[in-house]
Design a protein around this motif. Sequence first.
Motif, mmCIF file in Angstrom:
data_model
loop_
_atom_site.group_PDB
_atom_site.id
_atom_site.type_symbol
_atom_site.label_atom_id
_atom_site.label_comp_id
_atom_site.label_asym_id
_atom_site.label_seq_id
_atom_site.Cartn_x
_atom_site.Cartn_y
_atom_site.Cartn_z
ATOM 1 N N LEU A 191 -9.174 14.221 -14.299
ATOM 2 C CA LEU A 191 -8.766 13.491 -13.099
ATOM 3 C C LEU A 191 -9.256 14.252 -11.884
ATOM 4 N N SER A 192 -9.878 13.546 -10.957
ATOM 5 C CA SER A 192 -10.380 14.194 -9.747
ATOM 6 C C SER A 192 -10.079 13.301 -8.554
ATOM 7 N N GLY A 193 -9.486 13.891 -7.524
ATOM 8 C CA GLY A 193 -9.139 13.104 -6.347
ATOM 9 C C GLY A 193 -9.611 13.759 -5.064
ATOM 10 N N THR A 194 -9.877 12.942 -4.071
ATOM 11 C CA THR A 194 -10.219 13.400 -2.728
ATOM 12 C C THR A 194 -9.281 12.689 -1.762
ATOM 13 N N PHE A 195 -8.487 13.463 -1.027
ATOM 14 C CA PHE A 195 -7.464 12.878 -0.173
ATOM 15 C C PHE A 195 -7.596 13.420 1.247
#
Length: 366
Positions: free
Chosen positions: A179-183
């Motif tokens: 899982l990879s997120g950019t916030f």
Amino acid sequence: MDLTGVVERVASFDASCHDRDLILSVARDVARLRRWLDGRDTAVIGALGRVSSYPEKSLADATRVPLRRASRSKERADLAAAAPALGDALTDGAIDGEHLDVFNRGLRGLDPAQRQALLDDAARLVGIAAYVDADEFAKAVKTATDRVRADNGMDTFERQRRDTRLRSWVDKTTGMWRLSGTFDPLTGLRLAARLKAVKEELFRTAQPDTSPTDPIERDQHLAAHALVALVLPDGQAAPAPANRAEFVALIDGTQPPDANGPLIDWGLPVELPVEILAMLAPQADVHGIVLWNGLVLHAPGRLDLGRATRIANRAQRRVLRGWYPTCAVPGCTTRFDDCRIHHVTWWRHGGVTDLANLLPVCSHHH
């Protein structure tokens, strides 16, 4: 600069030397050479641009350096041409290439009029760069870029909110689901505070048998379990955070009048407009600390505990966090939250738990 003398001193240095003053003198000579070489490197690729249609590739091929490094040299040369004050300071050895890299990063995301306004401010910023390292210079450039933006960074924040993404995939090598997120920074602060609180609540007394022994890997392992507890309905509600998020607003009375408001310690190395404080106020505790020439004029709570206790209280930690975003050892980038509070005069040697006797130090330097 007497380049011949500098080179001779560096070349003749004996690595087995135990003379502290001599070692530091040679270190300063090495820094002078590095600044001079940065200036020469910029001049070379600038000249190469007049005889090559793709100077970055020509330089990479001729010197066997990665293309990205040659591209960085070209960016420095372009900036030196656009802002002669920076170029002259680099040539004179007053600043190094990293100062130009900082300025180039400041130019990104600006519209043409804003870029020109920042370039016009280069002569003033050079006067700062000549006396501070690249990290400190980045703060001055950040203040300058915020000044040329009419919105004090809100456009950047809105763009970051639009760029929020989350993706998942299966690693074909390990078979693990990833899982990879950019916030945007504000969402990141909220998520980080929630995960930290859940992790501390879940593993206050015991940790899973699967926890690695390495402290960094163990922390990542526990954070993953905290995320699972938050999002998977397994019959047990994830624990609520024990405390609200806490931010420190550091107000230095010696700041110049045009400084861009208080320095905010968000708890993470993120940059946010000061206006975000108003959005966070209902969901977080914001503590103001007022300084003057390094002295604390105002801070909530008791700051001197004497020998009553060995453990620093929350009020002391707030001030230390404002003073030292990272480990107090120069050059160490370990974040404050990952440090221990150290008594300068050790507790067992009679040291007191007073603010003046406390420093945040990482486990490596403790």
